[in-house]
Design a protein around this motif. Structure first.
Motif, mmCIF file in Angstrom:
data_model
loop_
_atom_site.group_PDB
_atom_site.id
_atom_site.type_symbol
_atom_site.label_atom_id
_atom_site.label_comp_id
_atom_site.label_asym_id
_atom_site.label_seq_id
_atom_site.Cartn_x
_atom_site.Cartn_y
_atom_site.Cartn_z
ATOM 1 N N CYS A 68 4.538 -48.873 -25.377
ATOM 2 C CA CYS A 68 4.249 -48.742 -26.803
ATOM 3 C C CYS A 68 2.750 -48.795 -27.082
ATOM 4 O O CYS A 68 2.216 -47.951 -27.818
ATOM 5 N N LEU A 69 2.064 -49.763 -26.495
ATOM 6 C CA LEU A 69 0.628 -49.881 -26.735
ATOM 7 C C LEU A 69 -0.124 -48.671 -26.182
ATOM 8 O O LEU A 69 -1.037 -48.133 -26.827
ATOM 9 N N GLY A 114 0.446 -45.772 -28.436
ATOM 10 C CA GLY A 114 -0.310 -45.901 -29.679
ATOM 11 C C GLY A 114 -1.770 -45.507 -29.541
ATOM 12 O O GLY A 114 -2.305 -44.752 -30.368
ATOM 13 N N LEU A 130 -3.751 -42.079 -31.022
ATOM 14 C CA LEU A 130 -4.478 -42.710 -32.128
ATOM 15 C C LEU A 130 -4.851 -41.700 -33.210
ATOM 16 O O LEU A 130 -5.538 -40.713 -32.957
ATOM 17 N N TYR A 182 5.656 -41.187 -33.406
ATOM 18 C CA TYR A 182 6.038 -42.178 -34.406
ATOM 19 C C TYR A 182 7.540 -42.486 -34.321
ATOM 20 O O TYR A 182 7.952 -43.653 -34.355
ATOM 21 N N LEU A 236 8.402 -44.652 -31.282
ATOM 22 C CA LEU A 236 7.971 -46.038 -31.481
ATOM 23 C C LEU A 236 8.868 -46.744 -32.504
ATOM 24 O O LEU A 236 9.166 -47.931 -32.368
ATOM 25 N N THR A 285 2.416 -52.403 -33.984
ATOM 26 C CA THR A 285 0.985 -52.092 -33.896
ATOM 27 C C THR A 285 0.778 -50.627 -33.554
ATOM 28 O O THR A 285 -0.074 -49.945 -34.144
ATOM 29 N N ALA A 286 1.565 -50.128 -32.605
ATOM 30 C CA ALA A 286 1.397 -48.750 -32.148
ATOM 31 C C ALA A 286 1.731 -47.737 -33.237
ATOM 32 O O ALA A 286 1.095 -46.683 -33.343
ATOM 33 N N MET A 287 2.726 -48.035 -34.062
ATOM 34 C CA MET A 287 3.043 -47.148 -35.176
ATOM 35 C C MET A 287 1.838 -46.995 -36.094
ATOM 36 O O MET A 287 1.529 -45.895 -36.575
ATOM 37 N N LEU A 337 -1.296 -47.416 -35.152
ATOM 38 C CA LEU A 337 -2.323 -46.667 -34.423
ATOM 39 C C LEU A 337 -2.094 -45.161 -34.540
ATOM 40 O O LEU A 337 -3.025 -44.398 -34.796
ATOM 41 N N VAL A 338 -0.846 -44.741 -34.362
ATOM 42 C CA VAL A 338 -0.532 -43.315 -34.446
ATOM 43 C C VAL A 338 -0.823 -42.780 -35.851
ATOM 44 O O VAL A 338 -1.350 -41.680 -36.021
ATOM 45 N N GLY A 387 -0.311 -52.985 -37.851
ATOM 46 C CA GLY A 387 -0.054 -51.560 -38.006
ATOM 47 C C GLY A 387 -0.273 -51.083 -39.428
ATOM 48 O O GLY A 387 -0.883 -50.025 -39.667
#
Length: 261
Positions: free
Chosen positions: A107-108, A111, A115, A123, A126, A143-145, A147-148, A180
Motif C-alpha cells: 500500500c505504501l 501510494g 503520488l 485508488y 487501495l 495514507t496511500a489513498m 497520496l494517490v 490521507g
C-alpha cells in the motif's frame, strides 16, 4: 578530527546491506529494506534486480517484513513516476499478499509510486485494502489513498475516507485516513474551507477535528496567512482534545514555513 572521520568512512567500504538487515527483526527489517528505495531512488530500470533478494529469494520470513519493506522500496524508487506496468505490479502484489506486513508495504509503495496521479485503478485497489478492516493494512491504505489523490480535493475520496473514520474502531486506521485526508488538501488554500468547516463541527469526534486542522496545515502550507494562524491558535486555546491542540500547534509551523523573519 578529519583523520577520525576518514577512518569511519573507510570502515564502511564493502559494507553489505545484507549484513545490517540480517541483524534486525520484525518491523526493523521492514524499515531497513525500505530505505533502499531512497538510496536507489530513480533507478527504475534496475529496481526489481536491486530488490530481488528481498522480494523472492531472501531468508525465510513468515510474516513478510522483508517483502513488505521491499515493496515500499520499489514504490520509493518510482516515486511520482508510476506507469501502467508499475500500477499493474502493485495491483498484483496486493492480490497475492498473504500477510499484513506485505500488504502494508504494498500500500505504501503503491501510494508513493502513484503520488498525485489520481489514478482510479490505484485508488480502488487501495480502497479494497482499507475495507479489510485490518489495523496494520488499513493505516497504510488510508495514507496511500491520500497520496494517490494528493492535492485533488476529490469529493468522493473525501466522503469515503471521512465515513470510514466514523465507522472504524481502529485508531491506526483513523490515523492513516487523517493523514490521507490532509494530503487531499495540499496547496488548495481557500478551496478547502467548506470541508474544514464540516469536520470542525464534529464535536463528538476528536479525530475528525484533528483531520480538519491537518487539512488546514497542508492547504495553507508556506502561505504565511495570518488569519489561518489566528484560527489555529484559537483551536490550541479552546479545543478540549489534547491531540487537536497538538496538531494545531504543528499546523502553525506548516503555515509559517518558508517565511524569513
Amino acid at each position: 578530527m578529519k583523520d577520525k572521520r576518514a577512518g569511519e568512512l573507510n570502515n564502511l567500504e564493502g559494507f553489505d546491506n545484507l549484513d545490517l538487515i540480517s541483524t534486525t527483526a520484525n518491523w526493523n527489517k521492514f524499515n531497513a529494506v525500505a530505505t533502499l528505495g531512497l538510496i536507489h531512488r530513480g533507478d527504475e530500470s534496475n529496481a526489481l534486480n536491486l530488490l530481488d533478494t528481498y522480494l523472492r529469494k531472501g531468508e525465510p520470513d513468515q510474516f513478510g517484513y522483508l517483502q513488505g519493506g521491499a515493496l515500499y522500496a520499489y514504490g520509493l524508487i518510482h516515486i511520482n513516476h508510476s506507469n501502467p506496468d508499475v500500477i499493474a505490479y502493485f495491483c498484483e502484489q496486493l492480490e497475492l499478499a498473504t500477510t499484513a506486513s506485505v500488504r502494508h508495504g504494498a500500500c505504501l509503495g503503491f501510494g508513493v509510486a502513484a503520488l498525485g496521479t489520481c489514478n482510479e485503478k490505484a485508488y480502488k485497489q487501495l480502497y479494497q485494502a482499507l475495507y479489510r478492516d485490518d489495523a496494520v493494512v488499513g493505516e497504510a491504505a488510508g495514507t496511500a489513498m491520500g497520496l494517490v489523490m494528493a492535492a485533488s480535493l476529490d469529493k468522493r475520496a473525501f466522503d469515503e475516507m471521512v465515513q470510514y473514520i466514523s465507522n472504524t474502531d481502529h485508531d491506526k486506521i483513523q490515523r492513516g485516513l487523517r493523514t490521507g485526508l490532509a494530503l487531499l488538501a495540499y496547496g488548495r488554500m481557500e478551496e478547502v474551507e467548506p470541508w474544514v468547516t464540516k469536520l470542525l463541527k464534529a464535536k463528538s469526534n476528536d479525530v475528525l477535528r484533528q483531520t480538519a486542522v491537518c487539512m488546514l496545515a497542508m492547504a495553507y502550507a508556506g502561505s504565511g496567512k495570518a488569519e489561518v494562524v489566528r484560527r489555529l491558535l484559537a483551536k490550541v486555546a479552546a479545543d478540549p482534545n489534547p491531540d487537536v491542540k497538538r496538531f494545531a500547534v504543528i499546523a502553525v509551523g506548516f503555515v509559517l514555513s518558508k517565511l524569513v523573519f
